[in-house]
Design a protein around this motif. Structure first.
Motif, PDB file in Angstrom:
ATOM      1  N   HIS A  46     -27.676   8.605  22.515  1.00  0.00           N
ATOM      2  CA  HIS A  46     -28.451   8.901  23.938  1.00  0.00           C
ATOM      3  C   HIS A  46     -29.294  10.107  23.658  1.00  0.00           C
ATOM      4  N   GLY A  47     -29.674  10.756  22.187  1.00  0.00           N
ATOM      5  CA  GLY A  47     -30.479  11.621  22.059  1.00  0.00           C
ATOM      6  C   GLY A  47     -30.259  13.138  22.681  1.00  0.00           C
ATOM      7  N   ILE A  48     -29.203  13.278  22.452  1.00  0.00           N
ATOM      8  CA  ILE A  48     -29.039  14.620  23.120  1.00  0.00           C
ATOM      9  C   ILE A  48     -28.042  15.300  22.126  1.00  0.00           C
ATOM     10  N   PRO A  49     -28.157  16.718  21.999  1.00  0.00           N
ATOM     11  CA  PRO A  49     -27.231  17.378  20.996  1.00  0.00           C
ATOM     12  C   PRO A  49     -25.757  17.606  21.451  1.00  0.00           C
ATOM     13  N   ALA A  50     -25.002  17.814  20.481  1.00  0.00           N
ATOM     14  CA  ALA A  50     -23.495  18.056  20.654  1.00  0.00           C
ATOM     15  C   ALA A  50     -22.948  18.782  19.454  1.00  0.00           C
ATOM     16  N   PRO A  51     -23.739  19.928  19.263  1.00  0.00           N
ATOM     17  CA  PRO A  51     -23.536  20.928  18.022  1.00  0.00           C
ATOM     18  C   PRO A  51     -22.016  21.202  17.726  1.00  0.00           C
ATOM     19  N   LEU A  52     -21.407  21.688  18.954  1.00  0.00           N
ATOM     20  CA  LEU A  52     -19.899  22.016  18.740  1.00  0.00           C
ATOM     21  C   LEU A  52     -19.139  20.977  18.258  1.00  0.00           C
ATOM     22  N   ASN A  53     -18.912  19.692  18.956  1.00  0.00           N
ATOM     23  CA  ASN A  53     -18.154  18.653  18.555  1.00  0.00           C
ATOM     24  C   ASN A  53     -18.601  18.191  17.260  1.00  0.00           C
ATOM     25  N   THR A  54     -19.891  18.158  17.106  1.00  0.00           N
ATOM     26  CA  THR A  54     -20.240  17.629  15.687  1.00  0.00           C
ATOM     27  C   THR A  54     -19.608  18.461  14.580  1.00  0.00           C
ATOM     28  N   ARG A  55     -19.819  19.812  15.017  1.00  0.00           N
ATOM     29  CA  ARG A  55     -19.421  20.754  13.859  1.00  0.00           C
ATOM     30  C   ARG A  55     -18.051  20.635  13.464  1.00  0.00           C
ATOM     31  N   LEU A  56     -17.307  20.599  14.693  1.00  0.00           N
ATOM     32  CA  LEU A  56     -15.862  20.639  14.563  1.00  0.00           C
ATOM     33  C   LEU A  56     -15.552  19.335  13.763  1.00  0.00           C
ATOM     34  N   GLN A  57     -15.956  18.174  14.041  1.00  0.00           N
ATOM     35  CA  GLN A  57     -15.601  16.746  13.508  1.00  0.00           C
ATOM     36  C   GLN A  57     -15.728  17.293  11.776  1.00  0.00           C
ATOM     37  N   GLN A  58     -16.831  17.726  11.543  1.00  0.00           N
ATOM     38  CA  GLN A  58     -17.276  17.748  10.259  1.00  0.00           C
ATOM     39  C   GLN A  58     -16.320  18.896   9.502  1.00  0.00           C
ATOM     40  N   LEU A  59     -15.952  19.859  10.037  1.00  0.00           N
ATOM     41  CA  LEU A  59     -14.995  20.981   9.482  1.00  0.00           C
ATOM     42  C   LEU A  59     -13.689  20.152   9.296  1.00  0.00           C
ATOM     43  N   LEU A  60     -13.205  19.340  10.190  1.00  0.00           N
ATOM     44  CA  LEU A  60     -11.793  18.777   9.985  1.00  0.00           C
ATOM     45  C   LEU A  60     -11.897  17.642   8.982  1.00  0.00           C
ATOM     46  N   GLY A  61     -13.136  16.837   9.141  1.00  0.00           N
ATOM     47  CA  GLY A  61     -13.189  15.736   8.144  1.00  0.00           C
ATOM     48  C   GLY A  61     -13.251  16.116   6.813  1.00  0.00           C
ATOM     49  N   ARG A  62     -13.960  17.518   6.605  1.00  0.00           N
ATOM     50  CA  ARG A  62     -13.979  17.949   5.124  1.00  0.00           C
ATOM     51  C   ARG A  62     -12.678  18.489   4.809  1.00  0.00           C
ATOM     52  N   ALA A  63     -12.100  19.131   5.665  1.00  0.00           N
ATOM     53  CA  ALA A  63     -10.787  19.718   5.505  1.00  0.00           C
ATOM     54  C   ALA A  63      -9.622  18.404   5.043  1.00  0.00           C
ATOM     55  N   THR A  64      -9.891  17.353   5.711  1.00  0.00           N
ATOM     56  CA  THR A  64      -8.848  16.301   5.475  1.00  0.00           C
ATOM     57  C   THR A  64      -9.272  15.792   3.984  1.00  0.00           C
ATOM     58  N   HIS A  65     -10.563  15.468   3.888  1.00  0.00           N
ATOM     59  CA  HIS A  65     -10.924  15.022   2.393  1.00  0.00           C
ATOM     60  C   HIS A  65     -10.431  15.968   1.371  1.00  0.00           C
ATOM     61  N   THR A  66     -10.330  17.178   1.530  1.00  0.00           N
ATOM     62  CA  THR A  66      -9.806  18.212   0.333  1.00  0.00           C
ATOM     63  C   THR A  66      -8.436  18.544   0.512  1.00  0.00           C
ATOM     64  N   GLY A  67      -7.749  17.877   1.356  1.00  0.00           N
ATOM     65  CA  GLY A  67      -6.193  18.047   1.180  1.00  0.00           C
ATOM     66  C   GLY A  67      -5.774  18.644   2.689  1.00  0.00           C
ATOM     67  N   GLY A  68      -6.379  18.879   3.497  1.00  0.00           N
ATOM     68  CA  GLY A  68      -5.992  19.279   4.857  1.00  0.00           C
ATOM     69  C   GLY A  68      -5.454  20.518   4.997  1.00  0.00           C
ATOM     70  N   GLY A  69      -3.909  20.823   5.479  1.00  0.00           N
ATOM     71  CA  GLY A  69      -3.691  22.307   5.829  1.00  0.00           C
ATOM     72  C   GLY A  69      -3.664  23.026   7.391  1.00  0.00           C
ATOM     73  N   LEU A  70      -3.126  23.783   7.376  1.00  0.00           N
ATOM     74  CA  LEU A  70      -3.389  24.511   8.639  1.00  0.00           C
ATOM     75  C   LEU A  70      -3.771  25.922   8.692  1.00  0.00           C
ATOM     76  N   ASP A  71      -4.196  26.346   9.909  1.00  0.00           N
ATOM     77  CA  ASP A  71      -4.840  27.786   9.786  1.00  0.00           C
ATOM     78  C   ASP A  71      -5.991  27.846   8.991  1.00  0.00           C
ATOM     79  N   LEU A  72      -6.715  26.695   9.172  1.00  0.00           N
ATOM     80  CA  LEU A  72      -7.945  26.704   8.372  1.00  0.00           C
ATOM     81  C   LEU A  72      -9.247  27.490   8.743  1.00  0.00           C
ATOM     82  N   PRO A  73      -9.874  27.954   7.728  1.00  0.00           N
ATOM     83  CA  PRO A  73     -11.306  28.585   8.104  1.00  0.00           C
ATOM     84  C   PRO A  73     -12.229  27.658   8.985  1.00  0.00           C
ATOM     85  N   GLY A  74     -13.103  28.336   9.635  1.00  0.00           N
ATOM     86  CA  GLY A  74     -14.131  27.696  10.276  1.00  0.00           C
ATOM     87  C   GLY A  74     -14.577  28.065  11.726  1.00  0.00           C
TER      88      GLY A  74
END
Length: 341
Positions: free
Chosen positions: A300-328
Motif C-alpha cells: 500500500h506504499g506506506i512506511p513501516a520502519p519499526l515492524n520491518t526492522r524487527l522482522q529483519q533483526l529476528l529473521g537474521r538472528a534465527t538464520h544465525t542460530g537464534g538465542g535470547l537477550d539478543l542485541p538490537g
C-alpha cells in the motif's frame, strides 16, 4: 460427541487436547519430532491452576492414518509458517461415514479451525478446504520444554473468539462453529462467536507485533515504548489496507479472568515468539506478525520502519542460530526517535 483431530502439539494444541479430552471428547493429537517421540514413550507433563498432572495423549505423525470421519473437526494448531505444509497433507485424505464407507475427502467434508496469529492462515487453509473457521485464542500457555505445557489462566483455561472465515455451505459452517464454541465453553474456555473474524485477527496482530521485543535485551521502559510504537504503526498500516479492527480491549472476554496462576508456573514476558527462540526452533512466526505489517506496508506504499526492522533483526538472528537477550533494541529506539522528529 465430536471428535477433534488437533494438528500441532504446542501450547494451544496440547491445551485443547487435554481440556476437550477431560470432557469426554475423542481427541487425536498430530505431533512430530521430539514431541511425538516423547508422547509415544511417556505421559505429558501438564501444569495448570488445578495443579500438575501426567497425562497420556494419543499422538500420531502427520503421515499416519488419521481415521477421518464425518463429524470430525480438525484444529490446525501449528505455527503459521507450517500451515501450507500441513493443510494439503490432510485435505486429500478419505473420510468415512458411520458405517465405514468412504464419503469423500477431507477438503470437502471436514471443517478446519485456524488458530494462528496474523492474517494469512484463513486464506491459506481456504486454498484446500471448503469450510474454514478462524479463531483468535487468548490463552496464557507456554511450551518451552519437550513434553511439558503450562497453562496459567484461571478461573477459565483461556478464551477463544471464533467465526466463519470461508464456507461453500454456510449452514453447515454455522453448525460447525456452534459445535466448536459450545464444546470449548464446556471445556472451561470463554468463547465468543463473531461475524467478522478477520477484524479480530487484525486486532490480535496489533498486540502480537510486540511479541518479538521479548527476545531482545533491554530494560522494560524501553521495551514498552518500542512495543507501543510497533502497535501504533501496525494499526496505521492495517487502516491503509482496509482493516478497521476493534480496540485490543475487545479481545478481553472477561475482565475478571486471571492471566497467570502461580501454581501453573507460567512466567510473564514469554509469549509465543520467545518460546520459539527459547526452544531453538529453526523457524518462527515473526514473518507472519511483523512481516505481515511489512508486507501490507509495501503493498500500500506506506512506511513501516519499526515492524520491518524487527522482522529483519529476528529473521537474521534465527538464520544465525537464534538465542535470547539478543542485541538490537537500540536500532529500534533510533528509528522511533527519528520518526518523532
Amino acid at each position: 460427541m465430536t471428535r477433534y483431530v488437533i494438528v500441532g502439539a504446542g501450547a494451544i494444541g496440547v491445551s485443547l487436547a487435554v481440556e476437550l479430552g477431560d470432557r469426554g471428547h475423542d481427541v487425536l493429537l498430530v505431533a512430530r519430532g521430539a514431541t511425538l517421540d516423547y508422547l509415544a514413550a511417556q505421559p505429558l507433563s501438564y501444569h495448570s491452576h488445578a495443579g500438575h498432572r501426567a497425562i497420556r495423549l494419543p499422538a500420531v505423525a502427520l503421515d499416519a492414518d488419521l481415521g477421518l470421519r464425518t463429524g470430525d473437526i480438525v484444529v490446525l494448531a501449528v505455527k503459521s509458517q507450517d500451515l501450507a505444509t500441513v493443510a494439503p497433507a490432510i485435505a486429500w485424505r478419505e473420510v468415512t461415514g458411520d458405517h465405514g464407507q468412504v464419503q469423500g475427502i477431507a477438503a470437502n467434508l471436514v471443517p478446519v479451525v485456524t488458530t494462528q496469529n496474523g492474517l494469512d492462515a484463513e486464506r491459506t487453509a481456504a486454498r484446500w478446504f471448503d469450510t474454514v473457521l478462524g479463531a483468535v485464542f487468548l490463552i496464557s500457555a507456554q511450551h518451552v520444554r519437550t513434553g511439558e505445557v503450562r497453562v496459567g489462566g484461571h478461573p477459565h483455561v483461556g478464551g477463544a473468539i471464533a467465526g466463519i472465515a470461508s464456507a461453500l455451505a454456510p449452514e453447515s459452517a454455522e453448525q460447525a462453529l456452534k459445535t466448536f464454541t459450545t464444546d470449548l465453553h464446556d471445556a472451561n474456555f470463554l468463547t465468543k462467536s463473531v461475524t467478522d473474524i478477520r477484524s479480530y485477527k487484525a486486532a490480535k496482530i496489533v498486540h502480537s507485533v510486540r511479541n518479538g521485543i521479548e527476545v531482545l535485551a533491554g530494560d522494560r521502559k524501553t521495551k514498552d515504548a518500542v512495543g507501543q510504537a510497533l502497535s501504533a504503526e501496525a494499526r496505521t498500516v492495517l487502516a491503509a489496507a482496509g482493516f478497521d479492527p476493534p480496540d485490543t480491549s475487545a479481545l478481553i472476554l472477561d475482565p475478571a479472568q486471571g492471566h497467570f496462576s502461580a501454581r501453573s508456573g507460567v512466567t510473564t514476558g514469554r509469549q509465543s515468539t520467545w518460546q520459539s527462540f527459547a526452544r531453538g526452533t529453526p523457524t518462527n512466526e515473526v514473518d507472519y506478525l511483523n512481516g505481515e505489517i511489512a508486507l501490507l506496508a509495501r503493498l500500500h506504499g506506506i512506511p513501516a520502519p519499526l515492524n520491518t526492522r524487527l522482522q529483519q533483526l529476528l529473521g537474521r538472528a534465527t538464520h544465525t542460530g537464534g538465542g535470547l537477550d539478543l542485541p538490537g533494541i537500540d536500532t529500534l529506539t533510533e528509528r522511533l526517535a527519528a520518526g518523532q522528529d
